[in-house]
Design an enzyme around this catalytic site. Structure first.
Site, PDB file in Angstrom:
ATOM      1  N   HIS A  75       0.848  -1.184   0.000  1.00 41.01           N
ATOM      2  CA  HIS A  75       0.000   0.000   0.000  1.00 41.01           C
ATOM      3  C   HIS A  75       0.885   1.236   0.000  1.00 41.01           C
ATOM      4  CE1 HIS A  75       0.853  -0.723   4.300  1.00 41.01           C
ATOM      5  NE2 HIS A  75       0.795   0.600   4.415  1.00 41.01           N
ATOM      6  N   LYS A 100      30.360 -13.201  -8.913  1.00 44.67           N
ATOM      7  CA  LYS A 100      28.941 -13.275  -8.550  1.00 44.67           C
ATOM      8  C   LYS A 100      28.672 -14.674  -8.022  1.00 44.67           C
ATOM      9  CE  LYS A 100      24.252 -12.359 -10.144  1.00 44.67           C
ATOM     10  NZ  LYS A 100      23.681 -13.454  -9.358  1.00 44.67           N
ATOM     11  N   ASP A 110      26.677 -17.845  -6.110  1.00 42.87           N
ATOM     12  CA  ASP A 110      25.355 -18.471  -6.199  1.00 42.87           C
ATOM     13  C   ASP A 110      24.872 -18.779  -4.791  1.00 42.87           C
ATOM     14  OD1 ASP A 110      23.190 -19.329  -7.545  1.00 42.87           O
ATOM     15  OD2 ASP A 110      24.154 -20.956  -8.610  1.00 42.87           O
ATOM     16  N   GLU A 136      28.882 -18.002 -12.067  1.00 45.74           N
ATOM     17  CA  GLU A 136      27.604 -17.400 -12.431  1.00 45.74           C
ATOM     18  C   GLU A 136      27.783 -16.092 -13.176  1.00 45.74           C
ATOM     19  OE1 GLU A 136      23.428 -16.007 -10.291  1.00 45.74           O
ATOM     20  OE2 GLU A 136      25.000 -16.960  -9.115  1.00 45.74           O
ATOM     21  N   ASP A 138      -2.426  17.376 -35.369  1.00 53.95           N
ATOM     22  CA  ASP A 138      -2.209  17.176 -33.926  1.00 53.95           C
ATOM     23  C   ASP A 138      -3.491  16.611 -33.321  1.00 53.95           C
ATOM     24  OD1 ASP A 138      -1.606  17.261 -31.266  1.00 53.95           O
ATOM     25  OD2 ASP A 138      -1.293  19.420 -31.157  1.00 53.95           O
ATOM     26  N   GLY A 160       5.058  13.159 -26.712  1.00 52.39           N
ATOM     27  CA  GLY A 160       5.716  13.236 -25.411  1.00 52.39           C
ATOM     28  C   GLY A 160       4.741  13.681 -24.339  1.00 52.39           C
ATOM     29  N   LYS A 165       0.059  13.913 -24.070  1.00 50.57           N
ATOM     30  CA  LYS A 165      -1.087  13.006 -24.085  1.00 50.57           C
ATOM     31  C   LYS A 165      -1.627  12.719 -25.480  1.00 50.57           C
ATOM     32  CE  LYS A 165      -4.393  16.745 -22.994  1.00 50.57           C
ATOM     33  NZ  LYS A 165      -5.298  16.675 -24.139  1.00 50.57           N
ATOM     34  N   HIS A 190       0.849  12.785 -33.123  1.00 50.51           N
ATOM     35  CA  HIS A 190       0.959  13.594 -34.334  1.00 50.51           C
ATOM     36  C   HIS A 190       0.972  12.684 -35.556  1.00 50.51           C
ATOM     37  CE1 HIS A 190       2.919  17.448 -32.443  1.00 50.51           C
ATOM     38  NE2 HIS A 190       1.644  17.327 -32.175  1.00 50.51           N
ATOM     39  N   SER A 217       3.802  26.340 -34.306  1.00 53.36           N
ATOM     40  CA  SER A 217       4.843  25.309 -34.294  1.00 53.36           C
ATOM     41  C   SER A 217       4.316  24.025 -33.655  1.00 53.36           C
ATOM     42  CB  SER A 217       6.074  25.801 -33.525  1.00 53.36           C
ATOM     43  OG  SER A 217       5.737  26.081 -32.173  1.00 53.36           O
TER      44      SER A 217
END
Length: 809
Positions: A45, A219, A221, A355, A638, A674, A676, A679, A737
């Protein structure tokens, strides 16, 4: 204040939990603070806290906040917390109230919108504004039901300029807002030894980094383990805070013999084969047989050592101090780093059957959580998965045929199918797993996308398995998977899909703040503070995409969005030169018969970086290319959806727009904004004037409205846009633009206006917020073909037949 915190203190044992007891804090500022902590307790939560009356009024929000006003998120009021709890981040140990990991997910200031916020709370309806690193805008807390001790409220986003649908902020922005500490020249004396330390975690990468000084370790194991040593005690904890002291008595005895007081050691426990390699299976057997004397603790870091807080010291110095204290080959050993070229060391490690390697920046500080200053390089593909079910056994096998596996798409998020594994089990494992899985059986699938398998026995997602595999399908399903063992040390809800990332580029020292010959002043200034993206990072992004964005920018009049104080503060538009740019970099022209100033344009790579150096974040272009800026060579449709419009509806609107344009015998290209919208861009030969191009685009917009009046509108008034897509043809006016392809956006999330192939546009995946300053370079590196590769060579004109098709007489 003491009375208000009485319940908080009664519920906690501060000798065991690292949570603050609560101290009186001097008021440093008039603004009220708010905090949101992601809390992976029994149920994940989000703890929502508002500063009021000298405490943090608190609510537990199971699903977290939402920017969508239609989402009414349940918020259960809890006890008041002390003000210094707001910055708390760490792991509450098991058997303590709220046991689990706490991550500082968001913070900022809040402003009451009621005249008397205390009276509003008492009446059960509080209006307020948030200005944070992730959340912004106006919100409501309204009481619904519940008893006096634990009333239920709803947390609702008000429908303002910050509201947005189809965007899950908790999934898109899971990161902590806690800042990494800066390096220090000397260790500090610890005021008190923390009850628990959340360990630093490594990020999986594809290749060794090419920049920076890295130390590489084997690394192993095994299981990650942290040891807390005091004068009279030694206790061992898993990385999630489980106390395993009783399970490792021999190791506890060896740690006590070190006589290290006020110390935290970080390392890995394992069982070694005769050839010196670690064995995950042997480690699990040692636990099952109660033979922990075979277990070795390899220590690679010391966040606290003999009463000193070493977390802000460089890693190399922390390891040097640790090496002096851990000598010999007993149960507790120092983890040496390896010498030599990283690629060669990795190759040798893989040939030896290890590994992989862990790489760590030599000058990095110790930071809790997953970072890119620690990286993983694997010799084989393997990952942890949650067991979600079993198939029926076949042939002579007993128990089950295969384990069905899943991963969470975000911490505590949705559990998605990842494949199955039917090999790697011996008879002992088959018997053990069959018994354990029978005890957690459930009637329905815990997956959001269950596979079409027959006779599946579903189980509660409570066990984590380590799986090796050969590859994944395009849908992310495992192939040639093999079971390695169970991970008792990892909470199931923390199991995410781990995909290798590109190796990090280590930022050079101050003398390296030059990007393509342009010196970046204040390189450390954060453009997106909530994401940690600096001015230098943004300059490097534009440097990396210069070859793609320059054809979209060169010789086009520009409108810039400049953000001198960062994209999360006040920004402003600029069309005319007034930025003190270097001569010859940023150029200007003057429109005929215009009293306005000189307009900006660029032609070169260095000019692009100069714009960023002078505070530009967004780059918008006219639809024309100089020197003839009176004849547009681009039409931009647009598609701006209403906030409540769903992604599938926007996809349908975009496909309809494409159909209409292609029916006119014009080729069109697609990109995100970029933001909502989307185009649809049509390159044309520059023959028509601005008024004609604007009229042509208006006719397309009106055609769409006639074809789908319930889906489209061409009216600018917001009241006309409800539940529809506004077809903004006004982008095709002179001096108007549109954001350029590959431009960053000065908005939360650091989105990029990203060119797309048409077959990428599906109702299944919302792509608008997917590509950012941080993720777009990875997409570009993985692309086999540029979706806009044919844009520059597309030569097409608006014909008389097209005008006629759109109803022009």
């Amino acid at each position: 204040m003491a009375d208000r915190l009485g319940r908080y203190r009664e519920m906690r044992d501060f000798s065991l939990t690292p949570e603050p007891r609560g101290r009186k804090l001097a008021a440093k500022e008039k603004a009220l603070r708010y905090y949101i902590q992601r809390h992976a307790a029994t149920r994940l939560h989000y703890d929502f806290r508002l500063e009021l009356e000298g405490v943090l009024k608190s609510w537990a929000v199971p699903k977290g906040p939402s920017f969508d006003p239609a989402d009414k998120r349940l918020a259960m009021q809890t006890e008041d917390h002390p003000l210094d709890y707001g910055e708390f981040e760490g792991v509450i140990p098991e058997k303590q109230y709220g046991a689990g990991e706490v991550l500082l997910w968001d913070r900022g200031t809040w402003t009451p919108e009621d005249r008397d916020p205390l009276e509003a709370l008492r009446k059960g309806r509080l209006h307020f504004r948030l200005d944070g690193e992730k959340l912004r805008g106006s919100w409501i807390l309204t009481r619904t039901r519940g008893n006096e001790d634990r009333p239920a409220w709803l947390l609702i986003k008000r429908n303002d300029e910050e509201a947005r649908s189809g965007y899950d902020v908790t999934a898109e922005r899971p990161e902590s807002v806690k800042r990494a500490p800066k390096r220090a020249k000397r260790a500090e004396k610890a005021a008190a030894l923390p009850q628990f330390i959340s360990p630093q975690l490594a990020t999986l990468v594809t290749d060794p980094p090419k920049t920076g000084e890295w130390l590489y370790e084997v690394k192993h194991d095994g299981y990650r383990m942290l040891a807390r040593l005091t004068k009279r005690d030694a206790r061992l904890f898993t990385r999630s805070g489980k106390d395993w002291t009783e399970r490792l008595p021999h190791l506890v005895k060896a740690l006590k013999a070190l006589k290290l007081t006020d110390t935290w050691l970080d390392g890995e426990i394992m069982v070694l084969r005769e050839d010196g390699r670690s064995s995950f299976q042997a480690l699990q057997n040692a636990f099952d047989a109660g033979a922990d004397a075979r277990i070795v603790f390899y220590v690679f870091d010391a966040p606290f050592l003999k009463g000193a807080d070493l977390r802000r010291l460089p890693l190399a110095e922390r390891k040097a101090r640790l090496a002096k204290l851990l000598k010999g080959s007993g149960s507790v050993r120092f983890s040496e780093h390896l010498e030599g070229d990283s690629a060669e060391v990795l190759d040798k490690a893989c040939k030896l059957g290890l590994e992989g390697l862990i790489g760590k920046l030599a000058d990095s500080v110790y930071v809790s959580g997953r970072t890119k200053t620690w990286i993983k390089l694997k010799c084989r593909l393997e990952q942890d998965f949650v067991i979600v079910g079993t198939t029926a056994p076949g042939g002579s096998r007993t128990g089950f045929g295969a384990l069905l596996l899943g991963v969470y798409d975000a911490p505590g998020g949705k559990l998605r199918y990842a494949g199955k594994v039917g090999t790697g089990f011996d008879e002992e494992w088959l018997a053990t797993l069959t018994k354990r899985l029978a005890a957690i059986r459930r009637a329905d699938s815990p997956l959001v996308n269950p596979p079409r398998e027959k006779a599946v026995r579903w189980v509660k997602p409570q066990l984590v398995a380590q799986i090796a595999f050969a590859e994944r399908t395009d849908d992310g399903i495992l192939r040639q998977a093999s079971f390695l063992g169970l991970r008792e040390d990892i909470p199931p809800k923390s199991v995410l899909d781990e995909r290798a990332q590109r190796p990090p580029e280590v930022k050079p020292a101050a003398h390296g703040n030059e990007v393509h010959g342009v010196k970046i002043s204040h390189p450390e200034r954060l453009i997106w503070p909530s994401l940690g993206i600096s001015k230098l990072d943004l300059a490097r992004y534009y440097d990396g995409v210069a070859g793609l964005i320059l054809p979209q920018l060169a010789r086009r009049p520009l409108t810039l969005v400049r953000c001198p104080e960062g994209a999360e503060k006040q920004c402003f538009y600029q069309r005319h030169l007034a930025m003190g740019a270097s001569p010859g970099d940023v150029k200007t022209f003057k429109r005929e018969r215009s009293s306005k100033g000189y307009y900006i344009y660029i032609e070169s790579h260095s000019a692009l970086i100069t714009l960023v150096q002078n505070g530009a974040v967004e780059l918008h272009t006219w639809g024309a290319t100089g020197p003839d800026v009176q004849h547009p060579d681009r039409i931009t449709m647009d598609l701006d959806p209403d906030e409540d419009l769903s992604w599938p509806q926007l996809v349908r609107a975009t496909e309809t727009t494409r159909t209409v344009i292609e029916a006119l015998k014009l080729r069109c290209f697609l990109k995100t904004t970029g933001g909502k919208g989307l185009h649809v861009v049509v390159p044309i030969v520059p023959k028509l004037g601005w008024s004609e191009v604007k009229e042509f685009s208006r006719l397309i917009a009106e055609f769409l409205v006639r074809a789908e009046p319930k889906l489209f509108t061409a009216k600018l008034a917001k009241l006309r846009r409800e539940g529809k897509v506004f077809v903004d043809y006004l982008r095709n006016s002179e001096t108007a633009s549109a954001v350029a392809a590959f431009s960053a956006r000065a908005r939360p999330g650091a989105g990029i206006s990203t060119p797309l192939a048409w077959d990428e546009l599906t109702a299944d995946e919302d792509l608008r917020q997917k590509f950012t300053v941080q993720t777009a370079p990875q997409r570009l590196a993985a692309l086999k073909k540029d979706p806009w590769a044919d844009y520059g060579s597309t030569r097409q004109s608006v014909s008389a037949a097209m005008w006629k098709s759109l109803g022009k007489k």
